[in-house]
Design an enzyme around this catalytic site. Sequence first.
Site, PDB file in Angstrom:
ATOM      1  N   CYS A   2       0.836  -1.191   0.000  1.00 55.06           N
ATOM      2  CA  CYS A   2       0.000   0.000   0.000  1.00 55.06           C
ATOM      3  C   CYS A   2       0.876   1.248   0.000  1.00 55.06           C
ATOM      4  O   CYS A   2       2.068   1.188   0.281  1.00 55.06           O
ATOM      5  CB  CYS A   2      -0.905   0.007   1.226  1.00 55.06           C
ATOM      6  SG  CYS A   2      -1.956  -1.455   1.359  1.00 55.06           S
ATOM      7  N   LYS A 599       3.339  -2.789  -7.653  1.00 53.57           N
ATOM      8  CA  LYS A 599       4.728  -2.714  -8.101  1.00 53.57           C
ATOM      9  C   LYS A 599       5.705  -3.224  -7.046  1.00 53.57           C
ATOM     10  O   LYS A 599       6.605  -3.992  -7.334  1.00 53.57           O
ATOM     11  CB  LYS A 599       5.058  -1.260  -8.461  1.00 53.57           C
ATOM     12  CG  LYS A 599       6.475  -1.038  -8.964  1.00 53.57           C
ATOM     13  CD  LYS A 599       6.670  -1.646 -10.331  1.00 53.57           C
ATOM     14  CE  LYS A 599       8.055  -1.403 -10.877  1.00 53.57           C
ATOM     15  NZ  LYS A 599       8.277  -2.154 -12.126  1.00 53.57           N
TER      16      LYS A 599
END
Length: 604
Positions: A2, A599
């Site tokens: 996050c 990512k």
Amino acid sequence: MCGIMGAVSERDISKILLEGLRRLEYRGYDSAGIAVIDSQDRLKRVRIQGKVQNLADAMQETAIAGNTGIAHTRWATHGKPSEQNAHPHLSHGEIALVHNGIIENHEHLRQQLITYGYQFTSETDTEVAAHLIHYHYQQHENLLLAVQKAAAEMQGAFALGVIHQKRPEELVAIRKGSPLVLGFGIGENFIASDALALRSFAQSVIYMEEGDSACVTTQDIKVYDSNRILVQRAVHPLNSDSEIVNKGPYRHFMLKEIFEQSKVITDTLESRINSIDVLRASFGEKASHIFPMVKNIHIVACGTSYHAGMIAKYWLESLAGLPTQVEIASEYRYRDVVVPDNTLFITVSQSGETADTLAALFKAKQSNYLASLAICNVATSTLVREADCVFLTRAGIEIGVASTKAFTTQLAAFLMLAAALCKDNRAQEVLRQLQELPACCERVLQMNEEVESLASLFVNKVHALFLGRGVQYPVALEGALKLKEISYIHAEAYPAGELKHGPLALVDKDMPVIAVAPNDELLDKLKSNLHEVSARGGQLFVFVDDSQNWKANGARLIKVPSCGAWLAPIVYTIPLQLLAYHVAVAKGTDVDQPRNLAKSVTVE
């Protein structure tokens, strides 16, 4: 996984938080939210399912402004993507909290808090942290101490940003296993998961160390170590660079990053391949002492970086004669590993914050390894700080979730390592070929339109099979990974010699089979395998050396510019990246932010 952003300022920070989230969206985009303390010391919150743009739209409809606040973009772990599970989470309308990571003992803490009278409205582990901090604040009326005490009870790897409406002048942060950055501005200070989020706002940053907590105000940032002792941490200048978040003329970041590969490989090679001695020095001051003693190598990584390690195994064993073992980090860390004498431990990570890779490094540091080497793209990362030797790739910031330029610069780094460890004159030939690599990449990128023309042939496919032999097998694995990541086509890769041991059963007229066929010592073997595919009616696409005379025999031949043998795995990767990209575009998927992925994998 996050993204956390927070600010304390003399001005309204709602737009700052939103812009920071946009730069952190690569870390997760299932939901997003913001909470601020307004001018009347009221806690205001907006949350939304979906991407940061959805949050921006919602903020247009809700008057939300304040000088202190936190924001979050979420990749779901505990609890499905929903507004209810989105951050920030509140406790009693007083505390707001954002969280990256996993609280492993959240179920136990939840039951404990329920006995104290706390009620839960979400499925997340994050709400547990909010209520636990509220509980400790009730005891001490000190937000920093409440966060420190709560964190001491929580097991796992996490980072938190916390505000309290009764403390409108401060923001508290803590790092325990997940990265967090503190930023210094003028009349305002910040927290973020990544310095990238702060580049337009902060002049300098502190990279929080393990166990650090911080109290952030407009005037100052105080940092405390894991023993709650006030400490001074190194402050690093932060350069603003607007180019990093612009696509330029490209439709997607991924395509931009594919086309940047020639340049970033040039940057990675620059001033490092003038001679073998210079090359060895590129791996750090300790390398000259360590490298002559290396007898074995263990490489540990995740995802695309794992494929880079698999390719490196071929180079290291062939050029340096060193037995090399390649492991998936999430598997390595949970098994008993036999470490031969004088074994070099190598970790590979684009971000340097991959949770499993870091855990593997920490395990290795407690084992009988000769030394550790990190190949990484981020100089300020935990991986770089913890390793004995470091080789920094110079790929620049990579926004697209599917890695492209980070992967090829990792391969360039590994080929340089193999040359540095090589004990004969083949090392000079590797250096010569490396000097040609950027130009080879430029020639391959000129294949873009031809590869794009193939995309329509894949749009309606459900499965695809990639084949390679020898060092090209990991290239096939990487090609399959790229296709599945961004086009959502199920793709597998196999060594071509294994076709008869199972995969051939999948081949029919509807199955595209993609083969990587450079002009190497296994080419004739590969051709025989491909005849097996043709005989079963498979749709065959073969990436071939343009110097070879191939008979198509029903296959679609895509000619790749010739290159040195050592460079072939790098060069043949690029058209597979282009293929995945154009198929995804043709299918209309979200290329830069594919579903369910993020990512930087900072949770286990």
